[in-house]
Design a protein around this motif. Structure first.
Motif, PDB file in Angstrom:
ATOM      1  N   ASN A 375       0.885  -1.166   0.000  1.00  0.00           N
ATOM      2  CA  ASN A 375       0.000   0.000   0.000  1.00  0.00           C
ATOM      3  C   ASN A 375       0.923   1.217   0.000  1.00  0.00           C
ATOM      4  O   ASN A 375       1.165   1.845   1.024  1.00  0.00           O
ATOM      5  CB  ASN A 375      -0.908  -0.014   1.223  1.00  0.00           C
ATOM      6  CG  ASN A 375      -1.926   1.121   1.197  1.00  0.00           C
ATOM      7  OD1 ASN A 375      -2.177   1.720   0.160  1.00  0.00           O
ATOM      8  ND2 ASN A 375      -2.504   1.425   2.347  1.00  0.00           N
ATOM      9  N   ASP A 377       2.567   4.829  -1.704  1.00  0.00           N
ATOM     10  CA  ASP A 377       2.484   6.020  -2.543  1.00  0.00           C
ATOM     11  C   ASP A 377       3.809   6.172  -3.290  1.00  0.00           C
ATOM     12  O   ASP A 377       4.858   6.362  -2.672  1.00  0.00           O
ATOM     13  CB  ASP A 377       2.210   7.258  -1.687  1.00  0.00           C
ATOM     14  CG  ASP A 377       0.809   7.262  -1.110  1.00  0.00           C
ATOM     15  OD1 ASP A 377      -0.129   6.954  -1.854  1.00  0.00           O
ATOM     16  OD2 ASP A 377       0.666   7.558   0.092  1.00  0.00           O
ATOM     17  N   LYS A 382      -0.606   5.745  -6.118  1.00  0.00           N
ATOM     18  CA  LYS A 382      -0.766   4.640  -5.177  1.00  0.00           C
ATOM     19  C   LYS A 382      -0.627   3.293  -5.889  1.00  0.00           C
ATOM     20  O   LYS A 382      -1.216   3.064  -6.936  1.00  0.00           O
ATOM     21  CB  LYS A 382      -2.147   4.725  -4.524  1.00  0.00           C
ATOM     22  CG  LYS A 382      -2.496   3.573  -3.604  1.00  0.00           C
ATOM     23  CD  LYS A 382      -1.921   3.743  -2.234  1.00  0.00           C
ATOM     24  CE  LYS A 382      -2.626   4.811  -1.446  1.00  0.00           C
ATOM     25  NZ  LYS A 382      -2.044   4.960  -0.076  1.00  0.00           N
ATOM     26  N   THR A 401      -3.317   1.924 -11.772  1.00  0.00           N
ATOM     27  CA  THR A 401      -2.712   3.252 -11.629  1.00  0.00           C
ATOM     28  C   THR A 401      -3.452   4.239 -12.530  1.00  0.00           C
ATOM     29  O   THR A 401      -4.102   3.838 -13.496  1.00  0.00           O
ATOM     30  CB  THR A 401      -1.222   3.212 -11.995  1.00  0.00           C
ATOM     31  OG1 THR A 401      -1.057   2.644 -13.293  1.00  0.00           O
ATOM     32  CG2 THR A 401      -0.430   2.401 -10.979  1.00  0.00           C
TER      33      THR A 401
END
Length: 439
Positions: A375, A377, A382, A401
């Motif tokens: 998970n 960034d 993300k 994405t």
């Protein structure tokens, strides 16, 4: 007795405990932790030569950047471990991609495989890793050709399609590129007649598929698609396709084409008096060098935009923004930024993040669990294998994405820049202009 797979036999690893790999001097003093253990090895495969080489143009820059960011090692379990990257060229050939993947597994004994750029590279490498039970993360291929194209029965559909155990992929899907393209087309007045250029390869067969590709979606949206059938890559004559499009009065052209093939098609189309109002082409015109090869005839060609300096994301590895990363590439190479920079950088971001969360090296199940629980960034947004916006059959193995659309505009002589012209699919990415018809 059950016979173990070759990819498992070699996986006898040094445990990352205080006692592991310790060389005792006369006084019984242990060496520093980073010297106790062998490096963690990442295998990386991409098409550095051949017709897909533009996808790997930035590889050397990205890998050098990664090595600098991890020169002090990374923390895995109780040890700080150095990192090595073993790079292989697929030569834009699926058979070669499969072979170098096996070499990385059997000879180089990589701990984690990374692979990027088109199904012709991602699929054979991922399949080899699935066979050998080696963790693999891939990107830069729409998820449908990656997931469906590797099924034992690709035409069977669910429930024949099965999830994979060792291979994970992040990128966008055909549903996203179709939405982006049709959003861009809606900004230009056309007769909704579309010509499709779909080659006989993993991408072309998926984009032109009557069940999961462009045809059913375009029909539902009121477009008329003319598909002259699959052609062979690196063809030198597109007269049949051009005549079919002229006969259908196609004012829009779309497809997923190798860079040299689109150059051939577009020059022949203009020579034969065929000039549509819109041309939205996947793969071929992702790169400024491909558009510049067309001279001023490349103006207002459009494409999907997966990553750009305008994307509002930062690297988890270096803290660099998308703009910073693109600028660093241009300063280091004196070349214009290209879209794969962000995704290949993110591939290494995800790899490091997963390795750091694995309790100890060499535990394949733990490594797979760490990948699946990502998970993160990243500089492309993300990355999380959480099933969001995916059908159930692909939810385990695919992470989506963002995707937007853009048009190439001349900015200086024959130099081009891409302007984001539609961001309805990803509003966080700022638009820089509106669609214009090809002049």
């Amino acid at each position: 007795m059950e016979q173990k797979k070759p990819g498992i036999n070699r996986r006898i690893f040094v445990q990352n405990s205080a006692a592991a790999g310790v060389a005792l001097a006369a006084g019984g003093v242990a060496m520093p932790a980073i010297a106790q253990v062998r490096p963690v090895k990442l295998g990386y495969v991409s098409p550095q030569t051949g017709p897909l080489a533009a996808f790997a143009e930035a590889d050397n820059f990205i890998i050098a950047n990664f090595k600098d960011a991890t020169k002090a090692g990374i923390r895995i379990g109780n040890a700080t471990v150095p990192v090595e990257v073993v790079v292989k060229d697929s030569q834009s050939n699926p058979n070669r991609a499969s072979q170098v993947a096996k070499d990385l597994i059997v000879q180089d004994k990589v701990d984690l495989m990374l692979v990027a750029s088109t199904p012709e590279t991602t699929n054979p490498v991922s399949t080899q890793c699935e066979i050998e039970e080696v963790p693999c993360i891939s990107t830069v291929a729409p998820w449908q050709p990656w997931f469906i194209g590797r099924q034992a029965d690709p035409a069977g559909g669910p429930p024949a399609w099965k999830p994979f155990n060792y291979t994970y992929h992040f990128f966008w899907g055909l549903e996203d590129v179709i939405a982006v393209f049709t959003n861009m087309w809606s900004q230009v007045a056309t007769n909704k007649s579309v010509g499709g250029l779909f080659p006989n390869d993993g991408d072309g067969n998926a984009w032109g598929d009557k069940m999961v590709g462009f045809p059913p979606v375009l029909e539902k949206a009121g477009y008329r698609l003319t598909d002259p059938g699959r052609y062979q890559n690196l063809t030198d004559n597109f007269s049949a396709q051009i005549n079919a499009f002229k006969g259908a009065n196609a004012e829009i052209i779309t497809g997923v084409v190798l860079p040299p093939d689109f150059t051939t098609f577009w020059k022949q189309a203009l020579q034969q008096g065929f000039k549509p109002k819109v041309a939205s082409i996947g793969k071929a015109i992702l790169f400024p060098v491909s558009v510049e090869a067309l001279g001023r005839d490349g103006n207002n060609l459009s494409s999907e935009v997966w990553w750009s300096p305008s994307h509002p994301f930062k690297s988890s590895l270096t803290g660099a923004s998308a703009k910073d990363l693109a600028g660093a590439y241009e300063a280091a190479t004196r070349k214009q930024w290209t879209q794969p920079i962000g995704f290949v950088h993110a591939l290494f971001e995800v790899a490091v993040d997963a390795l750091k969360r694995a309790p100890q090296r060499g535990d394949v199940k733990a490594a797979i669990k760490a990948i699946a629980e990502t998970n993160l960034d990243t500089v492309v947004g993300k990355v999380a294998w959480n099933g969001a916006n995916l059908p159930p059959f692909a939810a385990k193995n695919v992470a989506k994405t963002p995707l937007v659309g853009g048009q190439w505009r001349i900015k200086d002589g024959n130099k081009y820049d891409i302007v984001i012209t539609d961001n309805r699919t990803a509003p966080s990415v700022p638009a820089g202009g509106k669609m214009e018809a090809i002049g």
